[in-house]
Scaffold this motif. Structure first.
Motif: not given
Length: 314
Positions: A258-261, A264-270, A272-277, A282-288
């Motif tokens: 939960v803390w990593l989500l 914003d430390r769980l998903l690979n930043p690279e 996230v940068d490659r997908f517009a959604w 989209g990353a925040d929705d996935v995290a929630r």
């Protein structure tokens, strides 16, 4: 091995309400003993008399239904138990399998990977509804037509072995161990079997930097949970020390995730940068969603263990 009578009584009382089990056990044993005595008084062998009496009494599930005033009926009672067994077996794994396949296909081949979760849930629900409808309709037609299924007649040889005071069996522990091993495999595998991006490159889903501590720590918690499953099986039931360990392991896994989500430390930043959604919220929705699912699973598992421990203590 227990006697046939003990196994028959145990199989009958398994689905009878707990407050009535002691009374009904004494009544049922007395009835069986009287019927056996009537046969042995005429010179019949005791073992043969016992088998004949239990066979004539019929399936334990049907006797339990009469004791509990439950009606075994779909359109009629003839194929109820077979219908329920088939339906339960199919609903156990087919909807989940279809949902996972549909979600993976949507995420990897579709134009909107963000909708994979919704597609998976929708596919699983639709599959479950279809299975329930067609299986029920099929058995209703068979029963209406009085078509024989060719099933073997019930005998006492089909009685399950008595488990005594065991409340946790292999059927409880093996699926949990398989799930935990699968989770470990996914955590490790995503680092090597990477997600294909729009430009053709492949990147891990989780941040590779987490391998310095967090991912090995989470894998360690999962391995410890496998050890808990083994301890649970050996103890034969939930005990309060096992409940405490289970709660600590759930906390040790859920809290870091939960803390990593949330940071914003769980998903690979690279990735996230490659997908517009993902970049556009989209990353925040996935995290929630992932936070809610993680917390619900952890809380449910702890509450379930507490309920079962209280039941075992009684």
């Amino acid at each position: 091995m227990s006697s046939l009578t003990d196994r028959y009584v145990a199989a009958t009382l398994r689905t009878v309400p707990a407050p009535r089990r002691t009374e009904l056990a004494e009544e049922l044993r007395a009835s069986i003993a009287d019927m056996i005595d009537d046969r042995t008084a005429g010179g019949q062998d005791h073992a043969a008399a016992e088998r004949e009496v239990l066979t004539e009494m019929g399936r334990p599930e049907q006797l339990a239904a009469r004791y509990s005033d439950r009606t075994l009926q779909l359109i009629g009672p003839r194929y109820y138990l077979v219908w329920w067994r088939v339906l339960r077996m199919l609903l156990t794994w087919i909807p989940a399998l279809v949902g996972v396949i549909a979600g993976v296909v949507k995420a990897t081949l579709g134009d909107e990977p963000g909708g994979a979760v919704g597609v998976a849930i929708s596919a699983a629900i639709q599959t479950a509804v279809q299975i329930a409808f067609w299986v029920t309709l099929s058995f209703a037609i068979l029963e209406r037509a009085q078509a024989p299924l060719g099933l073997p007649e019930w005998t006492v040889d089909q009685l399950p072995e008595e488990t005594g005071d065991r409340q946790i069996g292999q059927g409880d522990c093996i699926p949990s161990v398989v799930f935990l091993l699968g989770t470990i495999a996914v955590i490790v595998g995503q680092h090597f079997q990477r997600w294909s991006t729009d430009d053709g490159s492949r990147l891990p889903v989780l941040d590779p930097a987490l391998w310095s501590f967090w991912l090995p720590a989470l894998i360690g918690v999962l391995v410890a949970t496998i050890g808990l499953e083994v301890a649970k099986y050996r103890a034969r039931r939930w005990t309060w020390p096992l409940v405490a360990v289970n709660a600590l392991l759930n906390l040790a896994f859920a809290a870091p995730v939960v803390w990593l989500l949330l940071t914003d430390r769980l998903l690979n930043p690279e990735l996230v940068d490659r997908f517009a959604w993902l970049r556009e919220g989209g990353a925040d929705d996935v995290a929630r969603i992932a936070v809610v699912v993680t917390v619900v699973i952890a809380v449910w598992d702890v509450v379930d263990s507490v309920v079962k421990a209280r039941r075992a203590a009684r």
